[in-house]
Design an enzyme around this catalytic site. Sequence first.
Site, mmCIF file in Angstrom:
data_model
loop_
_atom_site.group_PDB
_atom_site.id
_atom_site.type_symbol
_atom_site.label_atom_id
_atom_site.label_comp_id
_atom_site.label_asym_id
_atom_site.label_seq_id
_atom_site.Cartn_x
_atom_site.Cartn_y
_atom_site.Cartn_z
ATOM 1 N N ASP A 13 -14.152 -8.542 7.545
ATOM 2 C CA ASP A 13 -14.725 -7.768 8.656
ATOM 3 C C ASP A 13 -15.907 -8.472 9.308
ATOM 4 O O ASP A 13 -16.844 -7.835 9.777
ATOM 5 C CB ASP A 13 -15.150 -6.366 8.173
ATOM 6 C CG ASP A 13 -14.050 -5.707 7.381
ATOM 7 O OD1 ASP A 13 -12.940 -5.635 7.901
ATOM 8 O OD2 ASP A 13 -14.302 -5.288 6.231
ATOM 9 N N LYS A 16 -13.778 -11.842 12.974
ATOM 10 C CA LYS A 16 -12.890 -12.986 13.236
ATOM 11 C C LYS A 16 -12.018 -12.728 14.459
ATOM 12 O O LYS A 16 -11.749 -13.632 15.236
ATOM 13 C CB LYS A 16 -11.987 -13.244 12.014
ATOM 14 C CG LYS A 16 -12.751 -13.598 10.772
ATOM 15 C CD LYS A 16 -11.833 -13.759 9.582
ATOM 16 C CE LYS A 16 -11.244 -12.474 9.058
ATOM 17 N NZ LYS A 16 -12.209 -11.578 8.386
ATOM 18 N N GLY A 17 -11.598 -11.466 14.614
ATOM 19 C CA GLY A 17 -10.733 -11.110 15.750
ATOM 20 C C GLY A 17 -11.424 -11.398 17.065
ATOM 21 O O GLY A 17 -10.827 -11.949 17.989
ATOM 22 N N HIS A 41 -8.225 -6.225 12.925
ATOM 23 C CA HIS A 41 -9.047 -7.030 13.828
ATOM 24 C C HIS A 41 -9.312 -6.232 15.095
ATOM 25 O O HIS A 41 -8.383 -5.859 15.804
ATOM 26 C CB HIS A 41 -8.350 -8.357 14.151
ATOM 27 C CG HIS A 41 -8.303 -9.285 12.980
ATOM 28 N ND1 HIS A 41 -7.467 -10.362 12.884
ATOM 29 C CD2 HIS A 41 -9.024 -9.288 11.834
ATOM 30 C CE1 HIS A 41 -7.672 -10.993 11.730
ATOM 31 N NE2 HIS A 41 -8.615 -10.350 11.081
ATOM 32 N N THR A 42 -10.593 -5.962 15.351
ATOM 33 C CA THR A 42 -10.941 -5.191 16.542
ATOM 34 C C THR A 42 -11.344 -6.148 17.652
ATOM 35 O O THR A 42 -12.183 -7.012 17.457
ATOM 36 C CB THR A 42 -12.130 -4.253 16.224
ATOM 37 O OG1 THR A 42 -11.774 -3.496 15.066
ATOM 38 C CG2 THR A 42 -12.423 -3.302 17.367
ATOM 39 N N ARG A 142 9.539 -14.579 -7.066
ATOM 40 C CA ARG A 142 10.809 -14.970 -6.440
ATOM 41 C C ARG A 142 11.823 -13.834 -6.390
ATOM 42 O O ARG A 142 13.026 -14.027 -6.473
ATOM 43 C CB ARG A 142 11.396 -16.210 -7.137
ATOM 44 C CG ARG A 142 10.508 -17.413 -6.919
ATOM 45 C CD ARG A 142 10.688 -18.474 -7.937
ATOM 46 N NE ARG A 142 10.297 -18.017 -9.251
ATOM 47 C CZ ARG A 142 10.336 -18.756 -10.347
ATOM 48 N NH1 ARG A 142 10.754 -19.995 -10.282
ATOM 49 N NH2 ARG A 142 9.962 -18.261 -11.500
ATOM 50 N N GLN A 223 -8.815 -11.314 6.101
ATOM 51 C CA GLN A 223 -9.738 -11.193 4.952
ATOM 52 C C GLN A 223 -10.749 -12.354 4.944
ATOM 53 O O GLN A 223 -11.091 -12.830 6.005
ATOM 54 C CB GLN A 223 -8.967 -11.085 3.622
ATOM 55 C CG GLN A 223 -8.178 -9.800 3.480
ATOM 56 C CD GLN A 223 -6.820 -9.853 4.122
ATOM 57 O OE1 GLN A 223 -6.104 -10.815 3.994
ATOM 58 N NE2 GLN A 223 -6.436 -8.810 4.823
HETATM 59 P P1 IMP Z 1 -5.587 -5.345 -0.570
HETATM 60 O O1 IMP Z 1 -5.672 -6.583 0.261
HETATM 61 O O2 IMP Z 1 -5.147 -4.140 0.211
HETATM 62 O O3 IMP Z 1 -4.805 -5.556 -1.829
HETATM 63 O O4 IMP Z 1 -7.085 -5.005 -1.058
HETATM 64 C C1 IMP Z 1 -7.795 -5.838 -1.963
HETATM 65 C C2 IMP Z 1 -9.267 -5.904 -1.588
HETATM 66 O O5 IMP Z 1 -9.399 -6.597 -0.349
HETATM 67 C C3 IMP Z 1 -9.918 -4.541 -1.369
HETATM 68 O O6 IMP Z 1 -11.269 -4.616 -1.778
HETATM 69 C C4 IMP Z 1 -9.852 -4.350 0.134
HETATM 70 O O7 IMP Z 1 -10.837 -3.468 0.602
HETATM 71 C C5 IMP Z 1 -10.089 -5.780 0.586
HETATM 72 N N1 IMP Z 1 -9.530 -6.053 1.913
HETATM 73 C C6 IMP Z 1 -8.239 -6.237 2.240
HETATM 74 N N2 IMP Z 1 -8.113 -6.471 3.548
HETATM 75 C C7 IMP Z 1 -9.348 -6.466 4.066
HETATM 76 C C8 IMP Z 1 -9.873 -6.696 5.379
HETATM 77 O O8 IMP Z 1 -9.164 -6.976 6.337
HETATM 78 N N3 IMP Z 1 -11.218 -6.588 5.495
HETATM 79 C C9 IMP Z 1 -12.042 -6.337 4.454
HETATM 80 N N4 IMP Z 1 -11.596 -6.127 3.208
HETATM 81 C C10 IMP Z 1 -10.263 -6.195 3.020
#
Ligand code: IMP
Length: 431
Positions: A13, A16-17, A41-42, A142, A223
């Site tokens: 967050d 990046k968007g 992504h906002t 796989r 992420q």
């Molecule tokens: P998952 O990716 O849904 O398995 O979540 C695993 C961890 O990554 C959690 O702590 C989520 O809150 C975090 N997470 C996943 N996607 C994002 C994102 O786009 N921004 C911030 N945190 C994320």
Amino acid sequence: MPATIIMGGQWGDEGKGKLTDALAAEADLVVRANGGSNAGHTVVTPQGTFKLHLIPSGILHDRVVSVIGAGVVIEPSALVSEMKGLRERQIDLSPLRISERAHLVMPYHPQIDSLEEDRRGEQQIGTTRRGIGPAYADKVSRTGLRIADLMDERILRYRLRTELDRKNALLDRLYGVEPLDYDTVVSELLELAEVIRPHVVASEVVVQDALATGQNILIECAQASMLDIDYGSYPYVTSSSPTAAGACQGAGVGPTQVTQIIAVFKAYSTRVGSGPLPTELYDETGELIRRRGNEYGTTTGRPRRVGWFDGTSARYAARLNGVTEVALTLVDVLDTLPEIAVSNGYRLKGEEIAYPPAQDSEFAMVEPTYQTVRGWEQDITGARSIKELPLNALVYLDLIEERIGAPITRIGVGPGREQLVDRPSGQVAIR
Ligand code: IMP
């Protein structure tokens, strides 16, 4: 022209968007490399605010080809509803390309993600429950299904038969929930397949052809580095590699084809979900930053945890990813603070440590040390050049740049496309 990677340097967050959107104006291709509809992504444009989960933000620029790369996991219904939402807002989807190698998030994946989170109880990861972990687990085991399978009814039916039997046994015997009906799953997927089909390509070939003809490519990671499966705060991480190396793999480019690695950092720290956040603020300053930064998850709406800028994890991420430039976003969120702290180190059991410990219990115990600077206490949202930023803001930027160890070349002073201040190399205010 070779490829540029845009990646998150913290816990996600970082904006990046917005940066991808700004740089996409000069790009021919934007490729999304990893993650799935867990990302949000906002992008704020003159046509309004767009919240994208799977489709690269390049789609908001007319002539830019937007590619969902092989490293992404795609939930077909989420993709189709995002496509529909964009079409309704007159966004042209003809430049959208989807990798035939990308894995599918199947209907059982979000279900298993949620059931597993509930089973973990207090040890919850705090996932987005979008099925990301289970989909990547199947990919590596796989046993996953891919876009290529979705494009061929015979293969889809065959692969799903075996896989659904296995998943239904799990749902029934381990979790004690209703199994999924094979015919319903197949018919829903086949319907979605027809919407997706015109966009499916060998995306790595599209990307390589573009590189061969001198096109300008942006690779967008979802992420962030501290959520990386290998180098993040395991097990409180996502299940992909949101790093520069992961970006190459997910997009289908070689490391030597990349010339710029831009890490996006926020001027403070946030995190959604569980896991260590050493500089976390539990007081009204944290609440103020959360409110001013609108720190609520784009995908889940959860309030984000907020803290001071963490120089130790930032330097770790910058080194690990070979970062060449930094975009520092949301600096305006700190406009009203009289004092701002930046963490410049960790202490663990009385010892100084220069990088995040591998063991999450130790990472949770680190005590950050801080340096405090005076705030600028003025509205910077109207600044369009470095010269318009107050002195105390420049001091803050210099401090953060020193911690990260890579030059800050862009500064975000608001959510709008135009609220990005360039800081060309060498134009450093104070040293
Ligand atoms: P998952 O990716 O849904 O398995 O979540 C695993 C961890 O990554 C959690 O702590 C989520 O809150 C975090 N997470 C996943 N996607 C994002 C994102 O786009 N921004 C911030 N945190 C994320």
